[in-house]
Design a protein around this motif. Sequence first.
Motif, mmCIF file in Angstrom:
data_model
loop_
_atom_site.group_PDB
_atom_site.id
_atom_site.type_symbol
_atom_site.label_atom_id
_atom_site.label_comp_id
_atom_site.label_asym_id
_atom_site.label_seq_id
_atom_site.Cartn_x
_atom_site.Cartn_y
_atom_site.Cartn_z
ATOM 1 N N ILE A 150 0.784 -0.994 -0.082
ATOM 2 C CA ILE A 150 0.148 -0.141 -0.012
ATOM 3 C C ILE A 150 0.917 1.246 0.075
ATOM 4 O O ILE A 150 0.578 2.182 -0.836
ATOM 5 N N GLN A 151 1.868 1.253 0.942
ATOM 6 C CA GLN A 151 2.829 2.337 0.905
ATOM 7 C C GLN A 151 3.648 2.627 -0.477
ATOM 8 O O GLN A 151 3.803 3.927 -0.843
ATOM 9 N N ARG A 152 4.032 1.563 -0.981
ATOM 10 C CA ARG A 152 4.865 1.811 -2.513
ATOM 11 C C ARG A 152 3.714 2.164 -3.606
ATOM 12 O O ARG A 152 4.225 3.188 -4.127
ATOM 13 N N ALA A 153 2.528 1.679 -3.390
ATOM 14 C CA ALA A 153 1.585 2.184 -4.462
ATOM 15 C C ALA A 153 1.230 3.513 -4.273
ATOM 16 O O ALA A 153 1.397 4.579 -5.278
ATOM 17 N N CYS A 154 0.823 4.179 -2.952
ATOM 18 C CA CYS A 154 0.627 5.478 -3.026
ATOM 19 C C CYS A 154 1.922 6.457 -3.328
ATOM 20 O O CYS A 154 1.686 7.443 -3.563
ATOM 21 N N GLY A 159 2.714 10.318 -4.473
ATOM 22 C CA GLY A 159 3.853 10.886 -3.559
ATOM 23 C C GLY A 159 3.486 11.004 -2.318
ATOM 24 O O GLY A 159 4.068 12.054 -1.658
ATOM 25 N N ILE A 160 2.715 10.188 -1.858
ATOM 26 C CA ILE A 160 2.299 10.185 -0.378
ATOM 27 C C ILE A 160 3.311 9.419 0.480
ATOM 28 O O ILE A 160 3.823 8.323 0.079
ATOM 29 N N ILE A 161 3.959 10.061 1.458
ATOM 30 C CA ILE A 161 4.815 9.346 2.308
ATOM 31 C C ILE A 161 4.430 9.463 3.665
ATOM 32 O O ILE A 161 3.454 10.316 4.072
#
Length: 319
Positions: A150-154, A159-161
């Motif tokens: 989920i983190q990698r796709a966002c 550009g969500i971190i």
Amino acid sequence: MAPIRTRRSCARHFMPPCELTCSDGQIKTLQRCAILTARLLAQELNIQIPQPLLYSLTGVPPCNQSRILASKQVRTLHNQVDKGPDPRGRKRALKRSDTAAIADYLDDSNTLLDKKGAPWHDIAEQAGIKLPCTTHFKPLGLRLVNTQSIQRACKEDKGIINAICEEEKELTDAQATVCLDWIDIQLTIRPHSNHWKDVAFCNEFHFGVGPQLTKRIKRKRGSIHRYKPKNIHCKKVISKDIKAKAREEKHLKLVNIFVIIGWDYRKIIPYKVPNKVGKMTSKVYTEEILPSILQDLKDQGLTLCQDADLAHDSKETKA
């Protein structure tokens, strides 16, 4: 009148370009065009053009001729038009519509700051996304996609971190009124920035030595989203007595420093006080802090600007 002599046309032999007959192992675009053109002529004229003949003319082996005809592509791979991402890559865990829904949820002004710091699975659920399941063999069964997916796709799509939240001190109405009144008075005396070159500001800081928690939130990259008002953690300023009591109860070790900052001057002075809360005393301020900076203030012609702390406004300090 003598007849005009015309020059007879000389026969000019066609010399094919070098790229049509020679290659370094990679079939060029010109050679691919020749193979496809020869097949088109054979169909239109209803004739047979043998593959060895094309091999002698273009240098393309028969096996490669069949591949070129099957591909129906005139350009080589690096000369083809970009058609977007390669569909042969790894299957995406989340669709682009899912990451767009997460970005809209985080950008929504109604989303609280604490909810932005929730785990990725909770944020996806709050955004109304149905997370897909992946097959695992140890142990065997279906499980929801992991947090890293989920983190990698966002991050790739929007550009969500997971960043550290900026903090701001929220003043009370009385504190803000005092600050504004002080600004109004000082601006009449020093209206321009160059009028503040002979002023040095000071304050004491207390750093706790121990475990500390820092709020983290999910947001987009960039200073625009970093300092967005909805992404800033506003901490209320409490009285020094309450903070001192809290330090006394938790027995947190403190490092006390006194900082002076001017236009072209700065100094850090560590100090110790007889109490456990780090509160500045008049004795420490007049016997340790001020004597160590007095000569610098005189040499550079600086005016020390201090706050309304009890140690700064005591009779000993004024004397």
